[in-house]
Design an enzyme around this catalytic site. Structure first.
Site, PDB file in Angstrom:
ATOM      1  N   LYS A  72      32.587  48.253  46.091  1.00  0.00           N
ATOM      2  CA  LYS A  72      33.453  48.919  45.116  1.00  0.00           C
ATOM      3  C   LYS A  72      33.524  48.137  43.801  1.00  0.00           C
ATOM      4  O   LYS A  72      33.418  48.719  42.720  1.00  0.00           O
ATOM      5  CB  LYS A  72      34.850  49.124  45.717  1.00  0.00           C
ATOM      6  CG  LYS A  72      34.848  50.022  46.950  1.00  0.00           C
ATOM      7  CD  LYS A  72      36.246  50.340  47.448  1.00  0.00           C
ATOM      8  CE  LYS A  72      36.935  49.137  48.056  1.00  0.00           C
ATOM      9  NZ  LYS A  72      36.263  48.637  49.276  1.00  0.00           N
ATOM     10  N   THR A  73      33.703  46.842  43.878  1.00  0.00           N
ATOM     11  CA  THR A  73      33.733  46.031  42.655  1.00  0.00           C
ATOM     12  C   THR A  73      32.374  46.060  41.961  1.00  0.00           C
ATOM     13  O   THR A  73      32.294  46.153  40.731  1.00  0.00           O
ATOM     14  CB  THR A  73      34.133  44.584  42.980  1.00  0.00           C
ATOM     15  OG1 THR A  73      35.436  44.565  43.531  1.00  0.00           O
ATOM     16  CG2 THR A  73      34.109  43.722  41.724  1.00  0.00           C
ATOM     17  N   ASP A  99      41.810  46.959  41.452  1.00  0.00           N
ATOM     18  CA  ASP A  99      41.515  46.796  42.878  1.00  0.00           C
ATOM     19  C   ASP A  99      42.788  46.980  43.706  1.00  0.00           C
ATOM     20  O   ASP A  99      43.885  46.674  43.241  1.00  0.00           O
ATOM     21  CB  ASP A  99      40.930  45.405  43.114  1.00  0.00           C
ATOM     22  CG  ASP A  99      40.193  45.293  44.428  1.00  0.00           C
ATOM     23  OD1 ASP A  99      39.985  46.324  45.082  1.00  0.00           O
ATOM     24  OD2 ASP A  99      39.803  44.166  44.789  1.00  0.00           O
ATOM     25  N   THR A 133      41.190  50.411  49.909  1.00  0.00           N
ATOM     26  CA  THR A 133      40.732  50.433  51.293  1.00  0.00           C
ATOM     27  C   THR A 133      41.527  51.442  52.110  1.00  0.00           C
ATOM     28  O   THR A 133      41.181  51.699  53.259  1.00  0.00           O
ATOM     29  CB  THR A 133      40.874  49.036  51.933  1.00  0.00           C
ATOM     30  OG1 THR A 133      42.233  48.595  51.786  1.00  0.00           O
ATOM     31  CG2 THR A 133      39.952  48.037  51.240  1.00  0.00           C
ATOM     32  N   ARG A 156      28.381  42.597  52.504  1.00  0.00           N
ATOM     33  CA  ARG A 156      28.956  41.264  52.326  1.00  0.00           C
ATOM     34  C   ARG A 156      28.726  40.406  53.564  1.00  0.00           C
ATOM     35  O   ARG A 156      28.386  39.220  53.460  1.00  0.00           O
ATOM     36  CB  ARG A 156      30.448  41.366  52.035  1.00  0.00           C
ATOM     37  CG  ARG A 156      31.144  40.001  51.983  1.00  0.00           C
ATOM     38  CD  ARG A 156      32.618  40.127  51.674  1.00  0.00           C
ATOM     39  NE  ARG A 156      32.814  40.571  50.306  1.00  0.00           N
ATOM     40  CZ  ARG A 156      33.866  41.285  49.898  1.00  0.00           C
ATOM     41  NH1 ARG A 156      34.781  41.644  50.770  1.00  0.00           N
ATOM     42  NH2 ARG A 156      33.984  41.640  48.634  1.00  0.00           N
TER      43      ARG A 156
END
Length: 364
Positions: A77-78, A122, A171, A230
């Site tokens: 997302k970032t 965020d 999230t 990640r």
């Protein structure tokens, strides 16, 4: 390789397969992030739709619509927010919902934005309610009312804002109030990655990190990465360390398997905590049903840790199920740990096993 900086407070940073990012992860991610949509791996539908939105905005010479990205931590997302800014040729400002506790905090950020700037917010669902209500007007009318004074003498001063693009990440999209959700022109849900996509992520990261890895080694790491880029990159770095110390520096399937065995990450991506929950459920309570609090005590963890950290992945993998009577193990859980369910080996056995009856005593 695509991931974001979302931090889940309930996921311990030392957990190798945790989706949160600590300082080391964030520093490495900054170097490995793709810079445009062409480099971004996976999320095909999201990339295609977002590409249309950005191209159309550039053709009109306008700022892009506000964008809402939802999905689990570590999916990108970032990264996508930074790509949006790069594609639009605009600067980006990054903040988070927990950092905005007062409407004044948000007003200060909004009033300093440049025209066309991208504001990445965020964990937007954790923003305070007063700030959230101010954001409604800012997104729709590019205006905020700044209240000066208190009580009956308070005055609202309208403040015009330059057009900007808000990129919200969450999230937990279900926690966003409908008025806020409706103000986003484009919404996208980030899905977990398929193993072949993670292999491409790993190969790209290996090139950037100057790590030699073969196809089978990448496949072995990808299969244990829980569908999250990640985690794939974190495992790659740990396997790289093992290969440099214990092997010749080349990551093969055998090297990757041996390294991840050292780090207690099994073939399905389960770590010590995940296996501890399953082993307690199977060996102590015959597969359940058993209550969450009792299961947490048996594992030696807090109830919230079991529920929020271990269970989501176990449920998604089909190894554990939540029922009104408590947690139960699936046949896949027995097979994964190499155990035989109670009563299966006894021919003609009918009804619930004694082990399951024991689990019923603990409730849901």
């Amino acid at each position: 390789m695509n991931w974001d900086d979302t931090t889940d407070d309930l996921t311990a940073p030392e957990r190798l397969v945790g989706a949160s990012a600590d300082g080391e992860d964030q520093a490495v991610e900054a170097a490995l992030r793709p810079k445009d949509l062409g480099e971004f791996i996976g999320q095909e539908k999201v990339r295609e739709q977002l590409d249309l939105v950005l191209r159309a905005a550039r053709a009109r010479g306008a700022t892009a619509d506000h964008v809402l990205l939802s999905g689990a931590p570590g999916l990108g997302k970032t990264t996508l927010s930074m790509i949006i800014a790069a594609e639009m040729g605009a600067p980006i400002r990054i903040t988070s919902g927990p950092a905005i506790q007062h409407a004044g905090d948000l007003a200060a950020i909004l009033s300093s934005l440049q025209e066309g700037e991208v504001l990445f917010l965020d964990e937007i669902h954790r923003m305070s309610r007063p700030a959230e209500e101010m954001l409604y007007m800012a997104m729709e009318d590019f205006r905020v009312d700044v209240v000066v004074g208190k009580g009956p003498g308070a005055t609202a001063i309208p403040l015009e804002l330059p057009p900007f693009t808000l990129v919200g990440a969450t999230t937990r999209a279900g926690l966003l109030p409908p008025p806020l959700r409706d103000r986003f022109g484009f919404t996208a849900h980030m899905e977990f990655y398929a193993p072949d996509e993670l292999e491409r992520v790993i190969h790209r990261s290996a090139r950037l990190l100057d790590v030699e890895i073969d196809a089978e080694g990448a496949a072995e790491i990808a299969g244990r990465s829980r569908g999250t880029p990640r985690i794939a990159n974190r495992l790659l770095r740990r396997v790289r360390d093992y290969a440099q110390v214990k092997a010749d520096g080349v990551i093969t399937r055998e090297v990757a398997s041996a390294a991840l065995q050292v780090y207690e990450v099994d073939t399905r991506g389960l770590d010590r905590l995940d296996r501890g929950v399953l082993e307690a459920l199977l060996k102590l309570f015959g597969g359940g049903p058993v209550g969450l609090s009792t299961l947490a005590v048996a594992v030696g963890e807090e109830r919230e840790t079991v529920e929020e950290v271990a269970e989501p992945f176990l449920v998604r993998e089909g190894l554990l199920a939540r029922t009104p009577r408590g947690r139960i193990a699936t046949p896949a859980a027995w097979a994964h740990l190499g155990l035989t369910p109670p009563g299966v080996s006894a021919p003609g056995a009918a009804g619930r096993s004694a082990g399951n009856g024991q689990g019923d005593l603990f409730g849901a």
